[in-house]
Design a protein around this motif. Sequence first.
Motif, PDB file in Angstrom:
ATOM      1  N   THR A  21      77.981  -8.952 -11.573  1.00  0.00           N
ATOM      2  CA  THR A  21      77.296 -10.125 -11.020  1.00  0.00           C
ATOM      3  C   THR A  21      75.883 -10.226 -11.571  1.00  0.00           C
ATOM      4  O   THR A  21      75.078  -9.316 -11.393  1.00  0.00           O
ATOM      5  N   GLU A  22      75.611 -11.333 -12.236  1.00  0.00           N
ATOM      6  CA  GLU A  22      74.269 -11.580 -12.758  1.00  0.00           C
ATOM      7  C   GLU A  22      73.457 -12.292 -11.678  1.00  0.00           C
ATOM      8  O   GLU A  22      73.739 -13.424 -11.311  1.00  0.00           O
ATOM      9  N   ALA A  23      72.451 -11.594 -11.132  1.00  0.00           N
ATOM     10  CA  ALA A  23      71.642 -12.146 -10.050  1.00  0.00           C
ATOM     11  C   ALA A  23      70.474 -12.976 -10.577  1.00  0.00           C
ATOM     12  O   ALA A  23      70.131 -13.998  -9.992  1.00  0.00           O
ATOM     13  N   LEU A  24      69.857 -12.535 -11.653  1.00  0.00           N
ATOM     14  CA  LEU A  24      68.752 -13.255 -12.283  1.00  0.00           C
ATOM     15  C   LEU A  24      68.960 -13.281 -13.783  1.00  0.00           C
ATOM     16  O   LEU A  24      69.396 -12.296 -14.370  1.00  0.00           O
ATOM     17  N   ARG A  25      68.616 -14.400 -14.386  1.00  0.00           N
ATOM     18  CA  ARG A  25      68.694 -14.524 -15.840  1.00  0.00           C
ATOM     19  C   ARG A  25      67.437 -15.216 -16.342  1.00  0.00           C
ATOM     20  O   ARG A  25      67.291 -16.426 -16.275  1.00  0.00           O
ATOM     21  N   GLY A  26      66.482 -14.420 -16.810  1.00  0.00           N
ATOM     22  CA  GLY A  26      65.285 -14.983 -17.415  1.00  0.00           C
ATOM     23  C   GLY A  26      64.367 -15.715 -16.452  1.00  0.00           C
ATOM     24  O   GLY A  26      63.834 -16.757 -16.790  1.00  0.00           O
ATOM     25  N   LEU A  27      64.159 -15.177 -15.265  1.00  0.00           N
ATOM     26  CA  LEU A  27      63.296 -15.816 -14.276  1.00  0.00           C
ATOM     27  C   LEU A  27      61.832 -15.650 -14.660  1.00  0.00           C
ATOM     28  O   LEU A  27      61.371 -14.555 -14.941  1.00  0.00           O
ATOM     29  N   ASP A  28      61.099 -16.757 -14.675  1.00  0.00           N
ATOM     30  CA  ASP A  28      59.647 -16.765 -14.839  1.00  0.00           C
ATOM     31  C   ASP A  28      59.046 -17.233 -13.518  1.00  0.00           C
ATOM     32  O   ASP A  28      59.497 -18.227 -12.942  1.00  0.00           O
TER      33      ASP A  28
END
Length: 52
Positions: A21-28
């Motif tokens: 499960t990908e929870a965050l992808r490239g959060l700024d």
Amino acid sequence: MATDDDLAIVAQGLHKRYRRTEALRGLDLTVPVGTVYGLLGPNGAGKPVTGL
């Protein structure tokens, strides 16, 4: 636009995965001093982020 002195939190390109499960992808994220942010996922779960 806030200067670096006005920012309590600066995060760039955060990634988080729980097994498949990908929870965050490239959060700024930038949080100015003196503000309160809440970050919610699709199910409404989340943690508050406080700019001290």
